[in-house]
Design an enzyme around this catalytic site. Structure first.
Site, PDB file in Angstrom:
ATOM      1  N   TYR A  15       0.845  -1.388   0.128  1.00  0.00           N
ATOM      2  CA  TYR A  15      -0.026  -0.066   0.099  1.00  0.00           C
ATOM      3  C   TYR A  15       1.010   1.138   0.184  1.00  0.00           C
ATOM      4  O   TYR A  15       0.583   2.032   0.760  1.00  0.00           O
ATOM      5  CB  TYR A  15      -0.827  -0.161   1.089  1.00  0.00           C
ATOM      6  CG  TYR A  15      -2.093  -0.889   0.980  1.00  0.00           C
ATOM      7  CD1 TYR A  15      -3.305  -0.584   0.139  1.00  0.00           C
ATOM      8  CD2 TYR A  15      -2.143  -2.049   1.536  1.00  0.00           C
ATOM      9  CE1 TYR A  15      -4.420  -1.306  -0.132  1.00  0.00           C
ATOM     10  CE2 TYR A  15      -3.324  -3.028   1.338  1.00  0.00           C
ATOM     11  CZ  TYR A  15      -4.457  -2.597   0.423  1.00  0.00           C
ATOM     12  OH  TYR A  15      -5.412  -3.188   0.281  1.00  0.00           O
ATOM     13  N   LYS A 263      -4.924 -12.117  11.927  1.00  0.00           N
ATOM     14  CA  LYS A 263      -4.403 -10.844  12.660  1.00  0.00           C
ATOM     15  C   LYS A 263      -3.871 -11.098  14.156  1.00  0.00           C
ATOM     16  O   LYS A 263      -2.901 -11.923  14.460  1.00  0.00           O
ATOM     17  CB  LYS A 263      -5.544  -9.824  12.574  1.00  0.00           C
ATOM     18  CG  LYS A 263      -5.621  -9.235  11.131  1.00  0.00           C
ATOM     19  CD  LYS A 263      -6.022  -7.744  11.237  1.00  0.00           C
ATOM     20  CE  LYS A 263      -5.768  -7.144   9.681  1.00  0.00           C
ATOM     21  NZ  LYS A 263      -7.041  -6.880   8.850  1.00  0.00           N
TER      22      LYS A 263
HETATM   23  C1  LIG Z   1      -7.103  -7.470   7.374  1.00  0.00           C
HETATM   24  C2  LIG Z   1      -8.233  -8.122   7.103  1.00  0.00           C
HETATM   25  C3  LIG Z   1      -8.451  -9.218   6.095  1.00  0.00           C
HETATM   26  C4  LIG Z   1      -7.382  -9.584   5.484  1.00  0.00           C
HETATM   27  O1  LIG Z   1      -6.287 -10.200   6.234  1.00  0.00           O
HETATM   28  P1  LIG Z   1      -4.628 -10.394   5.767  1.00  0.00           P
HETATM   29  O2  LIG Z   1      -4.121 -11.249   6.831  1.00  0.00           O
HETATM   30  O3  LIG Z   1      -4.205  -8.934   5.539  1.00  0.00           O
HETATM   31  O4  LIG Z   1      -4.898 -10.892   4.216  1.00  0.00           O
HETATM   32  C5  LIG Z   1      -9.739  -9.797   6.052  1.00  0.00           C
HETATM   33  N1  LIG Z   1     -10.781  -9.242   6.563  1.00  0.00           N
HETATM   34  C6  LIG Z   1     -10.680  -8.309   7.614  1.00  0.00           C
HETATM   35  C7  LIG Z   1     -11.857  -7.925   8.277  1.00  0.00           C
HETATM   36  C8  LIG Z   1      -9.367  -7.551   7.994  1.00  0.00           C
HETATM   37  O5  LIG Z   1      -9.653  -6.634   8.535  1.00  0.00           O
END
Ligand SMILES: *Cc1c(COP(=O)(O)O)cnc(C)c1O
Length: 423
Positions: A15, A263
């Site tokens: 990004y 995450k």
């Molecule tokens: C960040 C995010 C994703 C994507 O996750 P990545 O690990 O960055 O591929 C999917 N859904 C939501 C709600 C997110 O915040």
């Protein structure tokens, strides 16, 4: 060459418009809420390094557990083989989820967790000889950057170059008390074809921390069930305590068919994605016919190191001190939101659990490309705080180990900066 120059010579950052971007800041060490750069300057990580770091950086307990695992079993093919960390993690996670979640499918990140969920839904219909290919999603949704995940995300400047190649999705408004009946009749008009509804529960993170009410979402979920539309609850951001409860699911009266996690799953230590599903979804793939198999897998499926990091992180999350600190953050955010509400430069203050967001009042409206975002980012960095405004949307998503004093330091600086950047 120093680290900045060497980085610039070889790395392409996410990004980031590489032509105009400032040099990336080399980080040489992390400890708790702090990051340290190569010149010894320290920064409070007020965004948990893109919303992943739950217990602070380089947590000694997670490090110890991963290190032990590294010396025991670092990786093994997950087709035909299994291992204790994956079994234990699935058991522990399912224990915390709505009781209809029965099976765990591992992948590598949030986007792949979403891809798996979408494939489960589409093939769930296919395996029963039905053709259901339409998907329902919220406007401004964000579910990741792979093609399937992009397709179910709101169309924006991010997805524009790929516009024609994204599959068709029906986008609806987020629910509120006033539009629910309208949303239901929209959904009803498509009902035969819709395989699933994918949504970020309660908070649309990347859209700018837009929030909706649990009772409105619950009602929408309930209606989708009456229409045989499967529910994919993307808790990639909201999972593991972010909203003040362990999962956004804990606010909702309806249960999803499928859930996505990443995450905070490993406490931000290692990449991993998880898709969980109900027995009903799983059963639709059980057959003598091998064409009904879910043909999906990644080289590092259920990597033992990532599973161990997740086990350690979840242990820390469930500790009394951590849950108390999540409440402390939530209480302090709530008090600070009242102060922000009084500020003439601020509008649309919103808060749930450890997430606090507000719009910085500007003339040209809310946009990711709003220049004010860059100026604010630089200003906070100079004050030793990592915040990444989404355009003129500012937000805090701190690690749960942050102290009351550290939060006060951030709040004080926010008020200072608001005064400095008066329009
Ligand atoms: C960040 C995010 C994703 C994507 O996750 P990545 O690990 O960055 O591929 C999917 N859904 C939501 C709600 C997110 O915040």
């Amino acid at each position: 060459m120093n680290l900045k120059q060497r980085d610039k010579a070889v790395n392409w950052h996410p990004y980031t418009q590489m032509k105009t971007a400032e040099d990336a800041i080399p980080i040489v060490k992390g400890k708790g809420v702090y990051l340290f750069d190569d010149e010894g300057k320290k920064y409070i990580d007020a965004v948990s390094s893109w919303w992943v770091t739950l217990h602070g950086h380089a947590h000694p307990y997670i490090a110890q557990r991963v290190s032990e695992q590294l010396n025991t079993l670092e990786q093994v093919i997950f087709a035909g083989f299994t291992h204790e960390p994956a079994i234990q993690l699935s058991e522990n996670l399912l224990n915390l989820l709505p009781e209809n979640q029965e099976k765990v499918f591992y992948s590598d990140n949030g986007s792949t967790a979403v891809e798996v969920a979408l494939k489960m839904c589409i093939q769930h219909a296919y395996n029963q000889g039905k053709e259901k290919t339409k998907i329902l999603a919220f406007k401004n949704a964000y579910h990741g950057d792979t093609f399937g995940a992009m397709s179910v995300s709101g169309r924006s400047i991010w997805t524009k170059p790929f516009g024609e190649m994204l599959f068709e999705v029906i986008f609806i408004d987020i629910p509120n008390a006033g539009n629910l009946e309208n949303l239901k009749s929209q959904i009803k008009s498509y009902k035969e074809d819709i395989a699933c509804f994918i949504y970020e529960p309660l908070v649309q993170g990347a859209a700018g921390m837009l929030m909706h009410k649990p009772e409105d979402l619950s009602e929408l979920m309930k209606f989708c069930k009456t229409q045989n539309i499967l529910l994919i609850q993307d808790e990639v951001f909201t999972g593991f305590g972010r909203t003040g409860k362990l999962f956004a699911a804990d606010f909702l009266s309806e249960k999803p068919d499928i859930m996505c996690f990443s995450k905070g799953l490993t406490g931000g230590t290692m990449p991993m994605g998880i898709t969980t599903c109900s027995q009903e979804i799983f059963n639709a793939f059980l057959s003598e016919d091998k064409y009904k198999t879910l043909f999906h897998g990644h080289s590092f499926t259920a990597n033992p190191l990532a599973c161990t990091a997740a086990l350690a992180s979840m242990e820390l999350l469930l500790k009394k001190e951590t849950l108390e600190n999540i409440n402390l953050i939530s209480d302090k955010h709530l008090k600070f939101s009242e102060i922000l509400n009084q500020h003439s430069q601020v509008e649309n203050v919103r808060h749930i659990g450890t997430i606090l967001a507000w719009d910085y009042k500007t003339d040209d409206g809310t946009s990711y490309f709003n220049d004010i975002g860059k100026a604010l980012y630089e200003e906070f960095l100079s004050r030793g705080i990592v915040m990444r405004p989404l355009g003129n949307v500012m937000y805090l998503v701190p690690p749960y180990c942050i102290t009351s004093e550290e939060l006060d330091f951030i709040y004080r600086n926010i008020l200072d900066v608001l005064d400095k950047f008066k329009i």
